[in-house]
Design a protein around this motif. Sequence first.
Motif, mmCIF file in Angstrom:
data_model
loop_
_atom_site.group_PDB
_atom_site.id
_atom_site.type_symbol
_atom_site.label_atom_id
_atom_site.label_comp_id
_atom_site.label_asym_id
_atom_site.label_seq_id
_atom_site.Cartn_x
_atom_site.Cartn_y
_atom_site.Cartn_z
ATOM 1 N N GLY A 278 46.966 39.424 45.121
ATOM 2 C CA GLY A 278 46.017 40.250 44.384
ATOM 3 C C GLY A 278 45.202 39.434 43.394
ATOM 4 O O GLY A 278 44.030 39.723 43.147
ATOM 5 N N PHE A 279 45.797 38.381 42.841
ATOM 6 C CA PHE A 279 45.086 37.529 41.883
ATOM 7 C C PHE A 279 43.936 36.786 42.549
ATOM 8 O O PHE A 279 43.031 36.297 41.856
ATOM 9 C CB PHE A 279 46.060 36.525 41.266
ATOM 10 C CG PHE A 279 45.473 35.732 40.125
ATOM 11 C CD1 PHE A 279 45.260 36.324 38.892
ATOM 12 C CD2 PHE A 279 45.127 34.400 40.290
ATOM 13 C CE1 PHE A 279 44.715 35.603 37.846
ATOM 14 C CE2 PHE A 279 44.579 33.667 39.249
ATOM 15 C CZ PHE A 279 44.378 34.275 38.016
ATOM 16 N N SER A 280 43.956 36.732 43.887
ATOM 17 C CA SER A 280 42.825 36.118 44.583
ATOM 18 C C SER A 280 41.529 36.845 44.248
ATOM 19 O O SER A 280 40.439 36.268 44.369
ATOM 20 C CB SER A 280 43.059 36.117 46.102
ATOM 21 O OG SER A 280 43.084 37.449 46.609
ATOM 22 N N PHE A 333 46.806 27.497 46.743
ATOM 23 C CA PHE A 333 46.384 28.289 47.898
ATOM 24 C C PHE A 333 45.526 29.473 47.466
ATOM 25 O O PHE A 333 44.453 29.720 48.036
ATOM 26 C CB PHE A 333 47.599 28.791 48.671
ATOM 27 C CG PHE A 333 47.295 29.953 49.566
ATOM 28 C CD1 PHE A 333 46.542 29.783 50.722
ATOM 29 C CD2 PHE A 333 47.728 31.236 49.240
ATOM 30 C CE1 PHE A 333 46.230 30.861 51.537
ATOM 31 C CE2 PHE A 333 47.428 32.312 50.047
ATOM 32 C CZ PHE A 333 46.675 32.130 51.200
ATOM 33 N N VAL A 334 45.995 30.214 46.461
ATOM 34 C CA VAL A 334 45.258 31.404 46.011
ATOM 35 C C VAL A 334 43.869 31.020 45.515
ATOM 36 O O VAL A 334 42.869 31.683 45.834
ATOM 37 C CB VAL A 334 46.051 32.139 44.912
ATOM 38 C CG1 VAL A 334 45.192 33.225 44.264
ATOM 39 C CG2 VAL A 334 47.317 32.762 45.488
ATOM 40 N N VAL A 335 43.782 29.921 44.766
ATOM 41 C CA VAL A 335 42.496 29.504 44.212
ATOM 42 C C VAL A 335 41.546 29.051 45.308
ATOM 43 O O VAL A 335 40.371 29.459 45.344
ATOM 44 C CB VAL A 335 42.695 28.377 43.173
ATOM 45 C CG1 VAL A 335 41.352 27.778 42.766
ATOM 46 C CG2 VAL A 335 43.416 28.922 41.938
ATOM 47 N N SER A 336 42.022 28.222 46.243
ATOM 48 C CA SER A 336 41.127 27.669 47.266
ATOM 49 C C SER A 336 40.809 28.691 48.358
ATOM 50 O O SER A 336 39.637 28.974 48.638
ATOM 51 C CB SER A 336 41.729 26.403 47.876
ATOM 52 O OG SER A 336 43.030 26.662 48.379
ATOM 53 N N PHE A 337 41.830 29.265 48.957
ATOM 54 C CA PHE A 337 41.602 30.219 50.045
ATOM 55 C C PHE A 337 41.029 31.532 49.516
ATOM 56 O O PHE A 337 40.083 32.086 50.066
ATOM 57 C CB PHE A 337 42.913 30.481 50.790
ATOM 58 C CG PHE A 337 42.749 31.249 52.069
ATOM 59 C CD1 PHE A 337 42.435 30.596 53.253
ATOM 60 C CD2 PHE A 337 42.929 32.627 52.107
ATOM 61 C CE1 PHE A 337 42.289 31.299 54.446
ATOM 62 C CE2 PHE A 337 42.788 33.334 53.284
ATOM 63 C CZ PHE A 337 42.463 32.672 54.465
ATOM 64 N N GLY A 338 41.613 32.016 48.412
ATOM 65 C CA GLY A 338 41.167 33.296 47.859
ATOM 66 C C GLY A 338 39.751 33.265 47.330
ATOM 67 O O GLY A 338 38.992 34.223 47.498
ATOM 68 N N SER A 339 39.358 32.149 46.712
ATOM 69 C CA SER A 339 38.012 32.082 46.142
ATOM 70 C C SER A 339 36.927 32.063 47.206
ATOM 71 O O SER A 339 35.784 32.447 46.957
ATOM 72 C CB SER A 339 37.878 30.829 45.261
ATOM 73 O OG SER A 339 37.988 29.649 46.039
#
Length: 419
Positions: A278-280, A333-339
Amino acid sequence: MDQNTPIGNAQRDAAAQSGAPVRIALVVLALCFTLSVFGRGLGDSFTVFLKPISESFGWDRAQIVSVYSLTWLASGLTAPFVGRLFDHSGPRSVYALGLLLLGAAFLIAAHANYLWQFQVSIGLCVGVGIAFIGIVPNSILLGRWFGPRLPTAMSVVYSAMGGGVLVLLPISQILIDHVGWRGTYEIFGFAALGLLLPLLLLPWRMFASGSPHVVKKTDPDFVDEGWTLLRAMRHHAFWALFSTFFFTAVGMYSIAAQIVAYLIDAGFPPLQAATAWGFSGVVLVFGMLGVSALDGLIGRRPSVLLSYAISILGIFLLWLLQYSPNTLLLTGFVVSFGSMMGSRGPLISATAMKIFHGKRIGTIYGSISIGSGLGSAFGSWSGGLIHDATQSYKPLLAFALASVVLGMLPFLVVPALRR
């Protein structure tokens, strides 16, 4: 000069009139953002429901993921119809139908007991409802208010996908823990229907009219060539954009559909897994705006290619997580993929609007958007099959990586997208 003179009054009136379209444009942007948050959040919330529903009925991963696949398949296939209905009937009818479908779908799903009932309600009806309050009508409506600034406005609306994930995934998990998945679906259904009345009371005639500055002002280099859907389909740019939407969605959604389950299987607690994904939504906002800002600095093609490179990095970090499930890798992962989850959308949308601008842009852009819906459906369904067949996430991640690379190719080889 006396401000009470006729000239002074005229100046104040002119200033008020010049400021009014800006305020209305911001209201329209906020409305589109809110609807997108709600629609995308409800659609992606199924990643949290996947485990409890499958455990309740004993269904395997491919069976339960088929529901999620149908959501995005229906959303994509409905897009041209949504664009045509918007061109014909305006935004009020389109958005109202979307909320009505979403409310009914979740209330039906709360009492479902068979897979086909989930496929019809959460799959087909939710997918169609999302399309009716999603990116196609929002793109057309915002184009009437923001003109050359459409990429920036679209970045804000596309970031709603992250906002929906950020807000509704943790909320879904908390509600499931307290009232169960059936009770949570009932809450979602009543929430959608509750938004219907205030939406109908909005001044839609004013919203649909567009800004006079945008309506009257045209690009001096633009020549209206009378694009129709059939004519657009004979242009290589149509299929280049279509394939970019398709393969990118295949790669991203083959992972996204199972990401919460993947993190739980890797050793993270369910609420932490749902909250992390969710933080993504937070980083997606920065990704959307960042890629759009780069569009103005280094150009569209380099900006898009950079976004693909960051997505590929995210897939690699996710692969490492199965060997070392730690917070550092999870954050990376969250920062790179999610962003980058959808970060290319505003630029692709703006490219389509620029190439095929005209009276039929709703129908044309909606048809191009079918690629995204088909890709999302095929990717999530294929990901479930791959997981069931191999009982491993490694082939799934390889499949996602190959698909993302294919989605990037049109910006490397297609003339209309290289310029």
